[in-house]
Scaffold this motif. Structure first.
Motif, PDB file in Angstrom:
ATOM      1  N   LEU A   3       0.842  -1.202   0.000  1.00 63.23           N
ATOM      2  CA  LEU A   3       0.000   0.000   0.000  1.00 63.23           C
ATOM      3  C   LEU A   3       0.873   1.245   0.000  1.00 63.23           C
ATOM      4  O   LEU A   3       1.973   1.271   0.567  1.00 63.23           O
ATOM      5  N   PRO A   4       0.410   2.338  -0.619  1.00 64.76           N
ATOM      6  CA  PRO A   4       1.186   3.582  -0.636  1.00 64.76           C
ATOM      7  C   PRO A   4       1.320   4.173   0.770  1.00 64.76           C
ATOM      8  O   PRO A   4       0.513   3.880   1.657  1.00 64.76           O
ATOM      9  N   PRO A   5       2.335   5.044   0.986  1.00 63.60           N
ATOM     10  CA  PRO A   5       2.583   5.628   2.319  1.00 63.60           C
ATOM     11  C   PRO A   5       1.365   6.347   2.892  1.00 63.60           C
ATOM     12  O   PRO A   5       1.153   6.333   4.108  1.00 63.60           O
ATOM     13  N   LYS A   6       0.571   7.019   2.039  1.00 64.13           N
ATOM     14  CA  LYS A   6      -0.590   7.770   2.522  1.00 64.13           C
ATOM     15  C   LYS A   6      -1.653   6.833   3.133  1.00 64.13           C
ATOM     16  O   LYS A   6      -2.535   7.295   3.847  1.00 64.13           O
ATOM     17  N   SER A   7      -1.580   5.573   2.814  1.00 63.87           N
ATOM     18  CA  SER A   7      -2.572   4.617   3.326  1.00 63.87           C
ATOM     19  C   SER A   7      -1.983   3.795   4.477  1.00 63.87           C
ATOM     20  O   SER A   7      -2.339   2.648   4.700  1.00 63.87           O
ATOM     21  N   ARG A   8      -1.074   4.426   5.211  1.00 61.48           N
ATOM     22  CA  ARG A   8      -0.368   3.705   6.269  1.00 61.48           C
ATOM     23  C   ARG A   8      -1.322   3.178   7.350  1.00 61.48           C
ATOM     24  O   ARG A   8      -1.219   2.048   7.795  1.00 61.48           O
ATOM     25  N   ASN A   9      -2.261   4.024   7.753  1.00 61.00           N
ATOM     26  CA  ASN A   9      -3.203   3.594   8.797  1.00 61.00           C
ATOM     27  C   ASN A   9      -4.065   2.417   8.330  1.00 61.00           C
ATOM     28  O   ASN A   9      -4.336   1.487   9.081  1.00 61.00           O
ATOM     29  N   LEU A  10      -4.493   2.524   7.057  1.00 57.28           N
ATOM     30  CA  LEU A  10      -5.269   1.422   6.494  1.00 57.28           C
ATOM     31  C   LEU A  10      -4.436   0.148   6.450  1.00 57.28           C
ATOM     32  O   LEU A  10      -4.920  -0.950   6.740  1.00 57.28           O
ATOM     33  N   GLY A  11      -3.163   0.318   6.091  1.00 59.39           N
ATOM     34  CA  GLY A  11      -2.270  -0.834   6.043  1.00 59.39           C
ATOM     35  C   GLY A  11      -2.097  -1.474   7.396  1.00 59.39           C
ATOM     36  O   GLY A  11      -2.099  -2.706   7.525  1.00 59.39           O
ATOM     37  N   LEU A  12      -1.941  -0.663   8.434  1.00 56.65           N
ATOM     38  CA  LEU A  12      -1.807  -1.211   9.783  1.00 56.65           C
ATOM     39  C   LEU A  12      -3.085  -1.953  10.219  1.00 56.65           C
ATOM     40  O   LEU A  12      -3.016  -2.987  10.873  1.00 56.65           O
ATOM     41  N   LEU A  13      -4.226  -1.371   9.834  1.00 60.14           N
ATOM     42  CA  LEU A  13      -5.491  -2.017  10.168  1.00 60.14           C
ATOM     43  C   LEU A  13      -5.616  -3.366   9.469  1.00 60.14           C
ATOM     44  O   LEU A  13      -6.025  -4.368  10.065  1.00 60.14           O
ATOM     45  N   ILE A  14      -5.236  -3.378   8.183  1.00 57.24           N
ATOM     46  CA  ILE A  14      -5.274  -4.637   7.418  1.00 57.24           C
ATOM     47  C   ILE A  14      -4.322  -5.651   8.038  1.00 57.24           C
ATOM     48  O   ILE A  14      -4.650  -6.834   8.210  1.00 57.24           O
ATOM     49  N   LEU A  15      -3.117  -5.170   8.405  1.00 56.90           N
ATOM     50  CA  LEU A  15      -2.127  -6.063   8.977  1.00 56.90           C
ATOM     51  C   LEU A  15      -2.618  -6.658  10.298  1.00 56.90           C
ATOM     52  O   LEU A  15      -2.528  -7.867  10.534  1.00 56.90           O
ATOM     53  N   PHE A  16      -3.160  -5.807  11.155  1.00 54.64           N
ATOM     54  CA  PHE A  16      -3.633  -6.273  12.461  1.00 54.64           C
ATOM     55  C   PHE A  16      -4.784  -7.271  12.298  1.00 54.64           C
ATOM     56  O   PHE A  16      -4.797  -8.324  12.927  1.00 54.64           O
ATOM     57  N   THR A  17      -5.731  -6.906  11.414  1.00 56.04           N
ATOM     58  CA  THR A  17      -6.886  -7.786  11.210  1.00 56.04           C
ATOM     59  C   THR A  17      -6.464  -9.128  10.625  1.00 56.04           C
ATOM     60  O   THR A  17      -6.913 -10.192  11.069  1.00 56.04           O
ATOM     61  N   GLY A  18      -5.588  -9.062   9.637  1.00 56.94           N
ATOM     62  CA  GLY A  18      -5.160 -10.281   8.976  1.00 56.94           C
ATOM     63  C   GLY A  18      -4.414 -11.222   9.888  1.00 56.94           C
ATOM     64  O   GLY A  18      -4.613 -12.439   9.840  1.00 56.94           O
ATOM     65  N   ILE A  19      -3.549 -10.678  10.745  1.00 55.79           N
ATOM     66  CA  ILE A  19      -2.775 -11.528  11.635  1.00 55.79           C
ATOM     67  C   ILE A  19      -3.610 -11.995  12.818  1.00 55.79           C
ATOM     68  O   ILE A  19      -3.495 -13.138  13.274  1.00 55.79           O
ATOM     69  N   ALA A  20      -4.463 -11.112  13.326  1.00 60.29           N
ATOM     70  CA  ALA A  20      -5.238 -11.448  14.525  1.00 60.29           C
ATOM     71  C   ALA A  20      -6.371 -12.435  14.241  1.00 60.29           C
ATOM     72  O   ALA A  20      -6.745 -13.213  15.121  1.00 60.29           O
ATOM     73  N   LEU A  21      -6.907 -12.406  13.010  1.00 60.64           N
ATOM     74  CA  LEU A  21      -8.082 -13.219  12.709  1.00 60.64           C
ATOM     75  C   LEU A  21      -7.877 -14.713  12.965  1.00 60.64           C
ATOM     76  O   LEU A  21      -8.694 -15.341  13.642  1.00 60.64           O
ATOM     77  N   PRO A  22      -6.798 -15.353  12.441  1.00 61.70           N
ATOM     78  CA  PRO A  22      -6.654 -16.788  12.692  1.00 61.70           C
ATOM     79  C   PRO A  22      -6.482 -17.127  14.161  1.00 61.70           C
ATOM     80  O   PRO A  22      -6.987 -18.147  14.637  1.00 61.70           O
ATOM     81  N   TRP A  23      -5.769 -16.262  14.889  1.00 59.53           N
ATOM     82  CA  TRP A  23      -5.608 -16.508  16.319  1.00 59.53           C
ATOM     83  C   TRP A  23      -6.939 -16.347  17.050  1.00 59.53           C
ATOM     84  O   TRP A  23      -7.216 -17.081  18.004  1.00 59.53           O
ATOM     85  N   LEU A  24      -7.742 -15.419  16.579  1.00 66.96           N
ATOM     86  CA  LEU A  24      -9.063 -15.229  17.173  1.00 66.96           C
ATOM     87  C   LEU A  24      -9.942 -16.455  16.920  1.00 66.96           C
ATOM     88  O   LEU A  24     -10.679 -16.892  17.812  1.00 66.96           O
ATOM     89  N   VAL A  25      -9.837 -17.022  15.717  1.00 67.97           N
ATOM     90  CA  VAL A  25     -10.600 -18.227  15.391  1.00 67.97           C
ATOM     91  C   VAL A  25     -10.184 -19.380  16.294  1.00 67.97           C
ATOM     92  O   VAL A  25     -11.026 -20.104  16.844  1.00 67.97           O
ATOM     93  N   ILE A  26      -8.871 -19.554  16.484  1.00 67.19           N
ATOM     94  CA  ILE A  26      -8.370 -20.643  17.320  1.00 67.19           C
ATOM     95  C   ILE A  26      -8.808 -20.459  18.765  1.00 67.19           C
ATOM     96  O   ILE A  26      -9.251 -21.417  19.426  1.00 67.19           O
ATOM     97  N   LEU A  27      -8.711 -19.241  19.269  1.00 64.29           N
ATOM     98  CA  LEU A  27      -9.117 -18.972  20.650  1.00 64.29           C
ATOM     99  C   LEU A  27     -10.606 -19.245  20.841  1.00 64.29           C
ATOM    100  O   LEU A  27     -11.016 -19.874  21.831  1.00 64.29           O
ATOM    101  N   THR A  28     -11.397 -18.782  19.889  1.00 66.66           N
ATOM    102  CA  THR A  28     -12.843 -19.016  19.968  1.00 66.66           C
ATOM    103  C   THR A  28     -13.154 -20.507  19.932  1.00 66.66           C
ATOM    104  O   THR A  28     -13.996 -21.003  20.690  1.00 66.66           O
TER     105      THR A  28
END
Length: 552
Positions: free
Chosen positions: A18-43
């Motif tokens: 993602l371009p630099p101007k979309s840094r916040n969006l990128g962080l959100l995507i990164l957090f969601t993408g990494i957290a989702l499988p762990w959230l599934v396993i925990l659930t």
């Protein structure tokens, strides 16, 4: 764990481009993408923990009822010794095992083995495997409890076990058999999913599996009907519970995918891959095959009923199982067949040998894949030739309304072919009835393309029938094979080939006929109930070892 790492790397890459101007969006995507499988396993772990707690309340009364039935059984045996079940005497007389360092002896294991088999009262070859597996389990581990998850609400425990004895001549020790009745079996019926049936039934098996776990969480879970998605859910909810699968037939295979392009009559989906609709179906099947590969990757012990099925399962599940470090290879465990009973009941020669009639016998459930239509047409073609005074008998169980409709359609076809007077339908036959047909018939018929194994074909051989089977699958690869002394039967694919093979089987000389009957019977000895029991115990021991290690 490997899939989580790959999944996380994917989302890191997605955020990085993602371009630099979309840094916040990128962080959100990164957090969601990494957290989702762990959230599934925990659930999943939380849900699994809740199910174990809920099911443990039911586990106590089930075990208490088993003890009461066991005590009552032995009290009856003490009062009336002659009524004691001979098979259970064999279990009690099994030599006691020993364990090093004061550990639990192998045959002292007293856990709960759960068998997922929602149609256990159907009376087919798959059900014979279930009951023979339970019989072998009871003999090897008398203290183990065998739990069957079934949807047969119309049949009580005594009714089911009585039918098992009548249909298969398998006598189980009733106190250590428990039936838990599912409310969600309709989720896995093909009629529930008129569209996207494969995916629908697989998703439905998840609902059914959750229903089963709500009733009782076993120590070991074994699927004997092909619900690999249910085993995947079990492993997600209960990582420490070993899972096993006895695979009769891969839900999808390369042969099925290839059949979409086949013009000949091979498989119920032959030639349906044409046009736009066919293109969509091909893409859907390939996508489903990917999911199916993943579902089999976490199964601890996998057994197949034939070398044909083994090759397909290795191709589908092998890479995933290797990647997930499943140490036990896919093994062939041939289904049990009442070979010894048939040998004792049917003499091929001598004064006790019955005079056989010119009957073509087809023992198979009334389902589309069994290809009764092809057999009727081939029979009609044969009787138009030189072969006369011959009849065709169709023997099979009727499971539901779909099977009843199939029987009705076959009766209409026989009428249209003008052979209705030469065709007999024998529905829901008991084992003595089947035995009588095997004793007096001349030819044993198999019509299914890529039959996974073919227990009925082995029964034909053991009974001394001349076999005419489809030139594919287990009947070709494992059963009707060339022996050192010659052929053990005939192979056919088309209507013309079947008609020709029928005629050959009926017109051989007496000497050639009796020699082929003997070769067929000798070949059938590879598929005895004893051979199955030995292999089954080996595989179940692997699951018990895994369970005991996980419990430490």
């Amino acid at each position: 764990m490997t899939w989580i790492i790959s999944y996380s790397l994917f989302w890191v890459s997605a955020a990085a481009i993602l371009p630099p101007k979309s840094r916040n969006l990128g962080l959100l995507i990164l957090f969601t993408g990494i957290a989702l499988p762990w959230l599934v396993i925990l659930t999943a772990k939380l849900v699994g923990w809740r199910l174990v707690r809920k099911a443990s309340a039911r586990r106590i009364p089930i075990l208490a009822t088993t003890r009461e039935e066991e005590e009552a059984y032995h009290e009856r045996a003490r009062v009336s010794p002659n009524s004691e079940d001979a098979d259970w005497v064999e279990v009690e007389e099994y030599p006691a095992g020993t364990a090093p360092n004061g550990g639990q002896a192998p045959d002292d294991w007293g856990g709960i083995v759960g068998f997922l088999h929602p149609f256990c009262n159907a009376g087919g070859g798959g059900e014979r495997v279930l009951w023979a597996a339970m019989k072998a389990t009871q003999k090897r581990w008398p203290k183990a409890l065998c739990v069957v998850y079934t949807g047969d609400h119309d049949a009580a425990k005594s009714t089911i076990l009585e039918r098992v004895a009548q249909r298969f001549n398998i006598h189980l020790h009733s106190p250590t058999v428990v039936f838990l009745y599912l409310q969600t079996r309709h989720w896995v019926l093909s009629s529930t999913w008129p569209h996207f049936t494969l995916l629908g039934q697989s998703l439905g098996s998840l609902v059914m599996a959750y229903d089963a776990f709500s009733l009782l969480v076993p120590d070991i879970l074994i699927d004997t009907m092909g619900y690999s998605f249910a085993l995947a859910l079990s492993k997600l909810l209960f990582p420490n519970i070993p899972t096993g699968a006895y695979v009769h037939y891969p839900t999808i295979s390369t042969d099925m995918l290839d059949s979409l392009h086949v013009e000949a009559d091979k498989g119920v989906n032959a030639g349906t891959g044409k046009g736009l609709r066919g293109f969509v179906k091909r893409q859907y099947w390939h996508a489903y095959a990917s999911l199916y590969r993943s579902s089999g990757g976490d199964i601890d012990v996998v057994m197949t009923n034939s070398s044909w099925t083994q090759a397909h399962i290795k191709s589908l599940w092998g890479a995933k199982r290797m990647g997930r470090r499943k140490m036990h290879p896919v093994d062939v465990v041939f289904p049990p067949v009442a070979v010894e009973d048939l040998e004792q009941a049917i003499d091929l020669e001598g004064p006790k040998a019955i005079q056989r009639e010119k009957i073509l016998l087809y023992v198979a459930q009334f389902r589309p894949e069994k290809n009764h239509d092809l057999i009727l047409r081939a029979f009609a073609r044969m009787v138009q030739g030189d072969i006369k005074d011959v009849k065709l008998t169709l023997v099979g169980s009727v499971r539901d309304d779909d099977d009843k409709k199939k029987v009705y359609a076959l009766r209409l076809l026989a009428h249209d072919l003008k052979i209705e007077d030469l065709v007999d339908f024998c529905l829901d036959a008991s084992w003595p009835e089947v035995l009588n047909w095997l004793r007096k018939s001349w030819v044993g018929v198999n019509g299914m393309w890529n039959e996974h194994f073919g227990i009925g074909v082995v029964e034909y051989q053991a009974a001394g029938l001349i076999c005419v089977v489809n030139n594919s699958g287990g009947p070709k690869a494992d059963i009707v094979v060339e022996s050192d002394r010659g052929a053990t039967g005939f192979h056919a694919s088309t209507e013309s080939e079947y008609a020709t093979s029928f005629a050959k089987a009926l017109s051989m000389s007496d000497e050639a006929t009796i020699e082929m009957r003997k070769r067929a019977r000798a070949s059938s000895k590879r598929f005895t109930e004893e051979a199955f029991a030995i292999k089954w115990v080996e595989q179940l021991q692997k699951l018990i070892d895994i369970q005991q290690v996980a419990g430490k």
